[in-house]
Design an enzyme around this catalytic site. Structure first.
Site, mmCIF file in Angstrom:
data_model
loop_
_atom_site.group_PDB
_atom_site.id
_atom_site.type_symbol
_atom_site.label_atom_id
_atom_site.label_comp_id
_atom_site.label_asym_id
_atom_site.label_seq_id
_atom_site.Cartn_x
_atom_site.Cartn_y
_atom_site.Cartn_z
ATOM 1 N NE ARG A 1 -112.447 43.424 40.023
ATOM 2 C CZ ARG A 1 -111.777 42.733 39.130
ATOM 3 N NH1 ARG A 1 -111.697 41.426 39.215
ATOM 4 N NH2 ARG A 1 -111.157 43.347 38.139
ATOM 5 C CB THR B 1 -109.661 -28.198 62.640
ATOM 6 O OG1 THR B 1 -109.024 -29.122 63.539
ATOM 7 C CG2 THR B 1 -109.068 -26.828 62.872
ATOM 8 C CB ALA C 1 -112.928 -18.830 57.208
ATOM 9 C CG ASN D 1 -103.329 -17.611 66.039
ATOM 10 O OD1 ASN D 1 -104.348 -18.053 65.509
ATOM 11 N ND2 ASN D 1 -102.190 -18.253 66.021
ATOM 12 N NE ARG E 1 -105.211 -16.989 70.409
ATOM 13 C CZ ARG E 1 -104.299 -17.828 69.939
ATOM 14 N NH1 ARG E 1 -103.041 -17.730 70.345
ATOM 15 N NH2 ARG E 1 -104.623 -18.750 69.057
ATOM 16 C CG ASN F 1 -120.765 21.406 45.319
ATOM 17 O OD1 ASN F 1 -120.451 22.135 46.262
ATOM 18 N ND2 ASN F 1 -120.494 20.125 45.287
HETATM 19 C C1 UD1 Z 1 -104.361 -26.091 63.997
HETATM 20 C C2 UD1 Z 1 -103.862 -27.518 64.002
HETATM 21 C C3 UD1 Z 1 -102.389 -27.519 64.378
HETATM 22 C C4 UD1 Z 1 -101.601 -26.676 63.420
HETATM 23 C C5 UD1 Z 1 -102.181 -25.250 63.354
HETATM 24 C C6 UD1 Z 1 -101.538 -24.485 62.232
HETATM 25 C C7 UD1 Z 1 -105.803 -28.821 64.713
HETATM 26 C C8 UD1 Z 1 -106.424 -29.596 65.791
HETATM 27 N N1 UD1 Z 1 -104.629 -28.287 64.952
HETATM 28 O O1 UD1 Z 1 -104.251 -25.608 65.318
HETATM 29 O O2 UD1 Z 1 -101.878 -28.861 64.355
HETATM 30 O O3 UD1 Z 1 -100.243 -26.637 63.814
HETATM 31 O O4 UD1 Z 1 -103.602 -25.299 63.075
HETATM 32 O O5 UD1 Z 1 -101.936 -23.152 62.270
HETATM 33 O O6 UD1 Z 1 -106.360 -28.737 63.622
HETATM 34 N N2 UD1 Z 1 -111.629 -23.334 62.628
HETATM 35 C C9 UD1 Z 1 -112.953 -23.491 62.284
HETATM 36 N N3 UD1 Z 1 -113.804 -24.051 63.151
HETATM 37 C C10 UD1 Z 1 -113.397 -24.515 64.376
HETATM 38 C C11 UD1 Z 1 -112.034 -24.341 64.735
HETATM 39 C C12 UD1 Z 1 -111.184 -23.763 63.837
HETATM 40 O O7 UD1 Z 1 -113.360 -23.092 61.179
HETATM 41 O O8 UD1 Z 1 -114.245 -25.047 65.121
HETATM 42 C C13 UD1 Z 1 -110.700 -22.704 61.661
HETATM 43 C C14 UD1 Z 1 -110.124 -21.414 62.180
HETATM 44 O O9 UD1 Z 1 -110.911 -20.319 61.735
HETATM 45 C C15 UD1 Z 1 -108.750 -21.415 61.529
HETATM 46 C C16 UD1 Z 1 -108.404 -22.887 61.350
HETATM 47 O O10 UD1 Z 1 -109.623 -23.579 61.463
HETATM 48 O O11 UD1 Z 1 -108.789 -20.814 60.250
HETATM 49 C C17 UD1 Z 1 -107.409 -23.384 62.398
HETATM 50 O O12 UD1 Z 1 -107.990 -23.257 63.676
HETATM 51 P P1 UD1 Z 1 -107.167 -22.842 64.952
HETATM 52 O O13 UD1 Z 1 -108.083 -22.800 66.103
HETATM 53 O O14 UD1 Z 1 -106.346 -21.655 64.661
HETATM 54 O O15 UD1 Z 1 -106.243 -24.138 65.102
HETATM 55 P P2 UD1 Z 1 -104.879 -24.208 65.869
HETATM 56 O O16 UD1 Z 1 -105.131 -24.420 67.304
HETATM 57 O O17 UD1 Z 1 -104.015 -23.083 65.455
HETATM 58 MG MG MG Z 2 -104.345 -21.132 64.575
#
Ligand code: UD1
Ligand code: MG
Length: 466
Positions: free
Chosen positions: A445, A83, A10, A232, A16, A391
């Protein structure tokens, strides 16, 4: 599932959303987005739960908004570098912990506990070291694509931005939810690079890594692919909110509650409802609200953080917040119960009545047009139309205490601090400024003057002067 460690991602900023608020704190049915996956995890009784949040004040904000959830750890990802980097931040809290990790995204609110249980079962049954929750869509859009080997097992995940046209045509996509052996995960993360289209550390690379080590991998296809939908942008938030609202309404329809127009009704995830209660159109129930059995909640009622007893009728367009309403009472139409209101058994609050920090005893009534604030109203007392508790003197709030069986005539002002004893009778149109002892009859009154037969003469003179 007691031996699982959950890692919720998270830390993404959610650019976006075009918002100063972190994405996972945007509200869905009046609850922050992140609370949905956390509630689902709480159902499963896992060993450990970590939520990776940003290293800046967004991280602090998210952590403090989730205080209601117990036993969570909050690792920080200093910079959102992908991620894999987010999961690496969580691993710093997991030294010496082995077993299996459940990794999921904080912005995916529709995943159910039942799905996660079946997912885990598949992971165990296939003796897998890495299982990916997948879905088959008509169009894979921007999701990562699942590349299978000849045995139908996942060989790699390719991000849409890195995919060849043939890979883009794959319809099985990655939900971003995984079950993975923690030791395999550590080795995979040590091996990741950011040599890809987005220049990020991809968690998805762990699939190809696992295969290169000869580890067993598996997929689990979702029965209802809507469960993987994530937020997103703001449009996603309202689309998913609709799905969640309908899901909750249908849960209650299956549990003895009539929800007449489910597509117009919003019931939050922490609301509970008793058997044979009926909910009409355009009702919103939110927060920690408990509604008893055989209640009737009419159109347009907004109820937040309230406790409502059995057989209560909330008539149309009433707004209740942080109030307690005991059984057999009637509220509204157009009543406003503000925080700290307590309505006793069989009491009645009618139209255009506003209450705040007011406690009504059993059978007490304020049937029309009144403001009752910082007050106690004894059992079976009746406040007439236009009764106002004064009040506030512009600086401080004061209390009005009204005894039992008191009758306050219409259009009376009760200037606090004030005590009316039991059985007091206040004449209509009075301004009461001093305490009244039990059984007193009080009126302030001015006496009525009547000039007999002078009506026509007054009219004539007024017309002549015109
Ligand atoms: C990711 C997956 C993708 C999948 C999709 C599903 C990767 C590389 N790709 O892509 O294959 O289909 O999710 O929704 O993992 N987050 C962090 N720190 C970061 C980046 C992201 O905590 O540095 C968290 C975001 O808050 C989010 C989650 O990881 O909750 C997914 O990140 P997001 O950037 O939405 O990944 P996608 O590009 O959607
Ligand atoms: Mg995503």
């Amino acid at each position: 599932m007691h031996d699982l460690t959950a890692i919720v991602l998270a830390a993404g900023r959610g650019t976006r959303m075009l918002s100063t608020l972190p994405k996972v704190l945007h509200k869905m049915l009046d609850e922050p987005l992140l609370s949905y996956p956390l509630r689902t995890l709480a159902e499963l009784g896992l060993k450990k739960q970590l939520v990776v949040v940003g290293g800046d004040q967004d991280g602090d904000l998210v952590e403090s908004a989730m205080v209601a959830f117990e036993g969570l750890e909050w690792p920080r990802q200093i910079q959102a570098r992908g991620t894999a980097d987010a999961v690496a931040a969580a691993l710093e809290n997991l030294d010496g912990v082995s077993g299996c990790a459940l990794i999921l995204c904080g912005d995916v609110p529709l995943l159910t506990g039942a799905t996660l249980q079946s997912f885990y079962q598949k992971h165990i049954e296939s003796s897998s070291q890495l299982t990916v929750l997948t879905a088959v869509l008509d169009d894979g859009g921007s999701y990562g694509r699942i590349v299978l080997d000849v045995d139908g097992l996942p060989r790699a995940i390719v991000e849409a931005k890195d995919a060849s046209p043939e890979q883009l045509a794959i319809t099985r996509i990655n939900s971003g939810t995984y079950l993975v052996d923690l030791d395999l995960l550590r080795r995979a993360l040590a091996d990741t690079s950011c040599d890809n289209a987005q220049g990020e550390y991809y968690l998805t690379d762990m699939v190809a890594f696992a295969r290169s080590e000869g580890a067993t991998t598996a997929i689990f296809d979702l029965a209802d692919s809507r469960e993987i939908l994530g937020v997103n942008k703001r449009g996603d938030l309202v689309d998913l909110e609709k799905i969640m609202a309908l899901r909750i309404c249908h849960h209650w329809l299956d549990n003895g509650v009539t929800v007449r127009y489910p597509e117009t009704v919003r019931i939050g995830p922490r609301v509970s409802l008793g058997e044979d209660t009926e909910i009409d159109s355009n009702v919103s129930l939110s927060g920690q609200t408990e509604i008893g059995a055989a209640c009737s909640i009419k159109s347009g009622a907004l109820i937040k953080d309230c406790k409502i007893g059995d057989r209560v009728e909330i008539k149309p367009y009433s707004v209740l917040e942080d109030a307690i309403v005991e059984e057999d009472s009637q509220i509204g139409p157009f009543a406003r119960l503000r925080p700290g209101t307590e309505i006793g058994v069989g009491a009645k609050i009618g139209n255009f009545v506003e209450t705040k920090k007011a406690c009504f005893g059993k059978g007490a009534k304020a049937s029309h047009l009144a403001y009752i604030g910082d007050a106690e109203v004894g059992e079976h007392s009746n406040l007439g139309a236009g009764t106002i508790t004064c009040n506030y003197d512009g600086f401080n709030k004061f209390k009005t205490e009204i005894g039992q069986r008191v009758f306050v005539g219409s259009d009376s002002q009760l200037v606090a601090p004030l005590k009316l004893g039991d059985d007091v009778l206040v004449g209509a149109g009075s301004t009461i400024t001093r305490d009244v002892a039990d059984n007193g009859l009080v009126t302030t009154r001015t006496r009525q003057k009547e000039l007999a037969g002078r009506g026509m003469a007054w009219r004539r003179r007024t017309l002549e002067e015109k």
